[in-house]
Structures are given as C-alpha cells and as structure tokens.
Design a protein around this motif. Structure first.
Motif, mmCIF file in Angstrom:
data_model
loop_
_atom_site.group_PDB
_atom_site.id
_atom_site.type_symbol
_atom_site.label_atom_id
_atom_site.label_comp_id
_atom_site.label_asym_id
_atom_site.label_seq_id
_atom_site.Cartn_x
_atom_site.Cartn_y
_atom_site.Cartn_z
ATOM 1 N N ALA A 138 0.844 -1.191 0.000
ATOM 2 C CA ALA A 138 0.000 0.000 0.000
ATOM 3 C C ALA A 138 0.878 1.240 0.000
ATOM 4 O O ALA A 138 2.017 1.221 0.497
ATOM 5 N N THR A 139 0.364 2.319 -0.578
ATOM 6 C CA THR A 139 1.129 3.568 -0.645
ATOM 7 C C THR A 139 1.509 4.033 0.764
ATOM 8 O O THR A 139 0.653 4.169 1.649
ATOM 9 N N GLY A 140 2.809 4.255 0.961
ATOM 10 C CA GLY A 140 3.304 4.743 2.246
ATOM 11 C C GLY A 140 3.235 3.718 3.355
ATOM 12 O O GLY A 140 3.243 4.081 4.538
ATOM 13 N N SER A 141 3.176 2.421 2.988
ATOM 14 C CA SER A 141 3.043 1.384 4.017
ATOM 15 C C SER A 141 3.919 0.189 3.659
ATOM 16 O O SER A 141 4.270 -0.021 2.484
ATOM 17 N N GLY A 142 4.232 -0.612 4.650
ATOM 18 C CA GLY A 142 4.968 -1.850 4.429
ATOM 19 C C GLY A 142 4.045 -3.048 4.331
ATOM 20 O O GLY A 142 4.506 -4.183 4.203
ATOM 21 N N SER A 143 2.763 -2.823 4.346
ATOM 22 C CA SER A 143 1.777 -3.915 4.270
ATOM 23 C C SER A 143 1.262 -4.063 2.839
ATOM 24 O O SER A 143 1.345 -3.131 2.016
ATOM 25 N N TRP A 144 0.742 -5.226 2.560
ATOM 26 C CA TRP A 144 0.192 -5.469 1.237
ATOM 27 C C TRP A 144 -0.997 -4.539 0.965
ATOM 28 O O TRP A 144 -1.842 -4.312 1.828
ATOM 29 N N SER A 145 -1.022 -4.033 -0.232
ATOM 30 C CA SER A 145 -2.190 -3.280 -0.690
ATOM 31 C C SER A 145 -3.314 -4.250 -1.041
ATOM 32 O O SER A 145 -3.077 -5.441 -1.341
ATOM 33 N N ILE B 282 -22.036 -3.439 -4.453
ATOM 34 C CA ILE B 282 -21.370 -4.735 -4.237
ATOM 35 C C ILE B 282 -20.568 -4.710 -2.925
ATOM 36 O O ILE B 282 -19.766 -5.607 -2.669
ATOM 37 N N GLY B 283 -20.785 -3.675 -2.127
ATOM 38 C CA GLY B 283 -20.156 -3.592 -0.816
ATOM 39 C C GLY B 283 -18.773 -2.978 -0.795
ATOM 40 O O GLY B 283 -18.082 -3.055 0.228
ATOM 41 N N TRP B 284 -18.331 -2.369 -1.905
ATOM 42 C CA TRP B 284 -16.989 -1.798 -1.964
ATOM 43 C C TRP B 284 -17.012 -0.340 -1.502
ATOM 44 O O TRP B 284 -17.964 0.403 -1.766
ATOM 45 N N GLY B 285 -15.930 0.062 -0.825
ATOM 46 C CA GLY B 285 -15.791 1.438 -0.369
ATOM 47 C C GLY B 285 -14.908 2.256 -1.279
ATOM 48 O O GLY B 285 -14.153 1.731 -2.120
ATOM 49 N N TRP B 286 -14.970 3.582 -1.102
ATOM 50 C CA TRP B 286 -14.259 4.537 -1.967
ATOM 51 C C TRP B 286 -13.180 5.264 -1.179
ATOM 52 O O TRP B 286 -13.421 5.745 -0.064
ATOM 53 N N GLY B 287 -11.988 5.377 -1.773
ATOM 54 C CA GLY B 287 -10.868 6.067 -1.128
ATOM 55 C C GLY B 287 -11.055 7.555 -0.990
ATOM 56 O O GLY B 287 -10.339 8.212 -0.223
ATOM 57 N N GLY B 288 -12.034 8.110 -1.687
ATOM 58 C CA GLY B 288 -12.303 9.539 -1.574
ATOM 59 C C GLY B 288 -12.985 9.910 -0.279
ATOM 60 O O GLY B 288 -13.090 11.103 0.043
ATOM 61 N N SER B 289 -13.445 8.914 0.454
ATOM 62 C CA SER B 289 -14.108 9.185 1.737
ATOM 63 C C SER B 289 -13.144 9.088 2.916
ATOM 64 O O SER B 289 -13.552 9.259 4.074
ATOM 65 N N TRP B 290 -11.867 8.796 2.657
ATOM 66 C CA TRP B 290 -10.888 8.693 3.737
ATOM 67 C C TRP B 290 -10.681 10.070 4.389
ATOM 68 O O TRP B 290 -10.844 11.125 3.762
ATOM 69 N N SER B 291 -10.282 10.038 5.655
ATOM 70 C CA SER B 291 -9.865 11.276 6.319
ATOM 71 C C SER B 291 -8.360 11.443 6.072
ATOM 72 O O SER B 291 -7.639 10.462 5.893
ATOM 73 N N GLY B 292 -7.885 12.659 6.046
ATOM 74 C CA GLY B 292 -6.479 12.885 5.731
ATOM 75 C C GLY B 292 -6.259 12.762 4.233
ATOM 76 O O GLY B 292 -6.857 13.479 3.423
ATOM 77 N N ALA B 293 -5.420 11.842 3.821
ATOM 78 C CA ALA B 293 -5.181 11.618 2.389
ATOM 79 C C ALA B 293 -6.461 11.103 1.710
ATOM 80 O O ALA B 293 -7.277 10.397 2.315
ATOM 81 N N PHE C 260 -11.175 2.068 -5.327
ATOM 82 C CA PHE C 260 -12.308 1.318 -4.766
ATOM 83 C C PHE C 260 -11.782 -0.045 -4.312
ATOM 84 O O PHE C 260 -10.998 -0.682 -5.017
ATOM 85 N N SER C 261 -12.237 -0.496 -3.158
ATOM 86 C CA SER C 261 -11.747 -1.802 -2.649
ATOM 87 C C SER C 261 -12.833 -2.516 -1.864
ATOM 88 O O SER C 261 -13.833 -1.908 -1.441
ATOM 89 N N VAL C 262 -12.614 -3.814 -1.692
ATOM 90 C CA VAL C 262 -13.607 -4.657 -1.068
ATOM 91 C C VAL C 262 -13.869 -4.270 0.393
ATOM 92 O O VAL C 262 -14.971 -4.477 0.911
ATOM 93 N N ASN C 263 -12.848 -3.726 1.086
ATOM 94 C CA ASN C 263 -13.017 -3.345 2.489
ATOM 95 C C ASN C 263 -12.940 -1.831 2.704
ATOM 96 O O ASN C 263 -12.941 -1.357 3.830
#
Length: 281
Positions: A196-203, A259-270, A276-279
C-alpha cells in the motif's frame, strides 16, 4: 314530216329523261357508298400494302373487337420476393459484454511473483466493454481476485450503461508492473502485487481486491493537498464537474457500493479518489 318530228322529239325527250334518271341513281349510289365508307372502322394499323383497298363489309366492325396491344414486362409492378428485404442496419453502440478467464503466468509476468498474498490460481482476467472519452465503445482487461470477478464485471456493466468515460483499461503488466507509469498513463487497473502507498503492508491490489479508476481525473491526494502526478493537478479539488471525475455520493460511488466496496475519496487525511476496494481501504 310530222311523224318524223314526233319521232325525233320522242328520242330527245327520252334522252332527257334518261339523263335525269342516271343523275338520280348516281346520287343515290354515291350517297350509299359514302355512308358505307364512313361507317366502316379504320384499321388499327396500316396494312403492309396500303394501296390495296379493303373489301367492303356488310356490317360495321366494332372498334372494341380490336386485338389489344400486348403488355410489356416493364409495365408490370414487381414486388420483392419474401425474405429478400434488406435487414435494418444496427444502430447505437454494442451492448456490454464481459468474459472471465483464468490467468496464465505470462499474463502477470511483472505483476505477480511467488510469495504474493494470492496464488496465480486465485486470479481471473476480465475482458470487457468500456465507454471511452471519445464516446466510443472499447474493449479492456482487468485482472482481479476470482472471488470478486463477477461483482466487478457487474459494476463496469453499469458504468458502461451510464456512459461513464474511461481513458484506458490495461493490466499493469503492460507497464512492466510499474504502478507509477500506469497511473501516469491514466490507466484503469486492478491487480498488482505491491505494498500500500506509504506502508509496508500489502495493498488490496496485491490481493486483486481493489480497482483504480481514471487515476488522472481521480488522483491520490496527500493530506497536505499535493499529488505525485503533474498531469493530475487540475483534478485535485472536490467536488469537481469534469468528465471521468468521481465525486462523493455520485453514480460511480453508488455502483461500487452496491457490491459492498468502499471509496478512497471518503478517507480522512489523504484522499485516494481513484481507489475502490472490497473493504474500503
């Protein structure tokens, strides 16, 4: 002498009477002949030898008994034979179609490697129709997790029906696995085995459970308002009414939400407006 005179007078008188009688008979004959010629019908077409007079007829010939002229083929209307009518031309764009297939190693030569969080057998390739910025139908490809392939295809079917424009749709392998190059080309993509961007975890992209849609029109915007791609500078602010842009609560967000997917435009901060992703992360 008297008798001689009388005989001469008688001859003269007889001659005069004879001349009058010939005149009377002659006029009657001429009138009869004239009436016969007038009442006789004229021939429909001149005879081959027009100098030969036609024999007189006792009774006039009716013009209705003349033989009619033959009908030529060109005078008969022709109807098209059944089944030979031209078929109407198709109109409008083609319907949406999607084909889901297994992924080969060559399909993901750059974007998948051993150790990725999803096995090769867990991926699927969707070849489907999308609507372009040129207002034409195109065919593109997304690689996603097999668990969500049908759901993702259904969402893109809705985007196609609403004529939401997409710049291009190619696997990240076209860009040798470079997420940056794919975004810079305004490419809509899904699977890419990366952090993931700016992370050491899987995107979520590493699992094939996320889609980036029109990344130029919908950039990743850091909390300070900056972004990594200069060609996206004009698309940072929201709400924004431009083609291909995604805004909060719009039809694109709702289609993925179904289909239950969320949008990254609703994040706080960045804000990850393309994501769009499943979680929802």
């Amino acid at each position: 002498m008297t008798s001689l005179w009388n005989r001469r007078s008688a001859v003269v008188m007889a001659a005069l009477v004879g001349m009058t009688g010939c005149a009377g008979v002659g006029d009657a004959g001429a009138s009869a002949t004239a009436r016969t010629r007038v009442s006789a019908p004229a021939p429909a077409s001149p005879a081959a030898d027009s100098s030969t007079p036609a024999a007189p007829s006792a009774a006039p010939t009716s013009s209705a008994s003349a033989t009619p002229s033959p009908v030529t083929p060109s005078s008969v209307p022709v109807s098209p034979a059944p089944g030979n009518e031209p078929s109407p031309s198709p109109s409008g764009p083609p319907p949406f179609s999607a084909k889901i297939e297994k992924v080969s190693r060559d399909d993901v030569r750059y974007s998948w490697r051993p150790g990725c969080p999803v096995p090769l057998s867990g991926l699927r390739k969707i070849t489907m129709t999308y609507w372009g910025f040129d207002d034409q139908a195109h065919t593109g490809t997304l690689v996603v997790n097999k668990k969500v392939a049908e759901d993702v295809a259904s969402v893109f079917g809705k985007l196609y029906d609403m004529r939401y424009p997409i710049r291009r749709m190619e696997p990240v392998d076209v860009y040798k696995g470079s997420d940056y190059d794919s975004i810079d080309a305004d490419n809509t993509s899904a699977f890419n085995c990366r952090n993931a961007t700016g992370s050491g975890s899987w995107s979520n992209h590493a699992y094939g459970l996320a889609v980036d849609l029109n990344p130029r029109e919908n950039p990743y915007v850091y909390a300070n308002g900056s972004n990594a791609h200069r060609n996206a500078d004009a698309f940072v602010d929201r709400p924004l009414k431009k083609r291909g842009v995604i805004n909060e609560g719009d039809r694109v967000v709702r289609a993925f939400g179904q289909i239950g997917w969320g949008w990254g435009g609703s994040w706080s901060g960045a804000k990850d407006y393309q994501h769009f992703s499943v979680n929802g992360r």
